[in-house]
Design an enzyme around this catalytic site. Structure first.
Site, mmCIF file in Angstrom:
data_model
loop_
_atom_site.group_PDB
_atom_site.id
_atom_site.type_symbol
_atom_site.label_atom_id
_atom_site.label_comp_id
_atom_site.label_asym_id
_atom_site.label_seq_id
_atom_site.Cartn_x
_atom_site.Cartn_y
_atom_site.Cartn_z
ATOM 1 N N CYS A 113 0.811 -1.225 0.000
ATOM 2 C CA CYS A 113 0.000 0.000 0.000
ATOM 3 C C CYS A 113 0.842 1.273 0.000
ATOM 4 O O CYS A 113 0.393 2.311 -0.479
ATOM 5 C CB CYS A 113 -0.946 0.007 1.202
ATOM 6 S SG CYS A 113 -2.077 -1.403 1.223
ATOM 7 N N HIS A 258 -3.972 6.905 0.973
ATOM 8 C CA HIS A 258 -4.177 5.558 0.457
ATOM 9 C C HIS A 258 -5.600 5.123 0.793
ATOM 10 O O HIS A 258 -6.099 5.363 1.887
ATOM 11 C CB HIS A 258 -3.172 4.593 1.074
ATOM 12 C CG HIS A 258 -3.548 3.154 0.890
ATOM 13 N ND1 HIS A 258 -3.767 2.608 -0.351
ATOM 14 C CD2 HIS A 258 -3.779 2.161 1.790
ATOM 15 C CE1 HIS A 258 -4.106 1.338 -0.209
ATOM 16 N NE2 HIS A 258 -4.125 1.044 1.078
ATOM 17 N N ASN A 288 -9.994 -1.054 -2.374
ATOM 18 C CA ASN A 288 -8.572 -0.879 -2.075
ATOM 19 C C ASN A 288 -7.766 -1.463 -3.230
ATOM 20 O O ASN A 288 -7.764 -2.672 -3.443
ATOM 21 C CB ASN A 288 -8.233 -1.594 -0.766
ATOM 22 C CG ASN A 288 -6.785 -1.412 -0.344
ATOM 23 O OD1 ASN A 288 -5.954 -0.964 -1.113
ATOM 24 N ND2 ASN A 288 -6.483 -1.765 0.897
#
Length: 331
Positions: A113, A258, A288
């Site tokens: 991430c 993020h 995500n």
């Protein structure tokens, strides 16, 4: 010493839209359950004939067009992903081949991430040193083929989608570009958000138990631990970036976090006292997308007209490793 400015942006997501109701047909979940815990409404899944580097190529084409460049103008490729096409080689060389880049270096980043912000930091150093003029940084993921579509894996599976984002950083003498980047890691919790098997260190790499529902070949996440660490580390690394540039939260024109969980973004936004127009969230539409989430969100904000010359942009990420990072950019 040159600054590194963003010259091009692009993103690509597959055509197939997968709603929460679609997932509820496969696993025991519901639209309400997913929205309440993550804010996600839908995500995209790649078609069977699409690869990670295919997604990256589409995002790169858009970034090249914005920058008014061709592949021959790029001096280096930095490719950020946790879902590479092969165990080796990395997907960077596959993208190089796909779009016909020169024999430039292709560096693969495995910071999950946080990968894109790590990649931005690396590109910044190469440009500031004078070694390269134009560096392509890509974040691309195909999660859908590595998820556990059983009730054992649902807490993770509902979160992830496929997509790619790309940024071209270029040397400039203008008063703009990346002002600073900040990176950290903490391996103490490495297995709390991870795919453990099969690995080269394992003596039984063909163990069928790896692939059973809930097995260690699928992503595992200790959700509560990750959430608790994320909200702390997000605030810390953003504060670090602000302090390094003598800025206050109110000086930021756009926060690009993020896209892990809408609750995390909302928590950090509230702590910073930022209004909605100063934060970009795309997790509702795309889920995500790990290393792709920040370039997808940054490109979305640009296309929406939410970024103008002179704006101060803050990128921030937290994820597996644990790793976390931030960057301050003057547009």
């Amino acid at each position: 010493m040159s600054n590194a400015k963003i010259a091009g942006l692009g993103f690509y997501v597959p055509e197939q839209v997968v709603t929460n109701d679609d997932l509820a047909q496969k696993i025991t979940t519901s639209d309400e359950w997913i929205r309440e815990r993550s804010g996600i409404e839908e995500r995209r899944y790649a078609a069977p004939d699409q690869t990670n580097y295919h997604l990256a190529a589409e995002a790169t084409k858009e970034a090249l067009a914005m920058a008014e460049m061709e592949p021959k103008d790029i001096d280096m490729i930095i490719y950020c992903t946790l879902s590479a096409d092969y165990i080796f080689p990395g997907s960077g060389v596959l993208l190089q081949r796909e779009l016909g880049f020169r024999t430039v270096p292709a560096l693969d980043i495995r910071q999950q991430c946080s990968g894109f912000v790590y990649g931005i930091s690396i590109a910044d150093q190469y440009i500031k040193s004078g070694m390269y003029k134009n560096v392509l940084v890509v974040g691309s993921e195909i999660h859908s083929r590595g998820l556990d579509f059983s009730d054992e894996g649902r807490a993770v599976t509902v979160l992830f989608g496929d997509g790619a984002g790309a940024t071209i950083l270029s040397a400039t003498d203008e008063d703009c570009g990346i002002l600073s980047t900040h990176m950290h890691s903490e391996g103490e919790f490495a297995e709390k958000l991870a795919v453990i098997d099969p690995g080269f260190t394992k003596p039984e790499r063909n163990n069928p138990d790896y692939w059973k529902p809930g097995g260690s070949a699928f992503p595992y996440m200790d959700g509560q631990l990750v959430f608790k660490n994320a909200v702390v580390r997000f605030q810390e690394v953003i504060a670090e970036a602000l302090a390094a540039n003598n800025l206050k939260p109110s000086d930021i024109d756009l926060l690009v976090p993020h896209q892990a969980n809408l609750r995390i973004s909302n928590f950090v936004q509230a702590k910073m006292g930022l209004p909605d127009e100063k934060v970009i969230n795309t997790i509702q539409k795309y889920g995500n997308t790990t290393a792709a989430s920040i370039p997808i969100s940054l490109t979305t904000a640009f296309k929406q007209g939410r970024i103008k010359k002179g704006d101060l942009i803050c990128l921030a990420a937290f994820g597996s490793g644990f790793t976390w990072a931030s960057a301050i950019i003057k547009w």
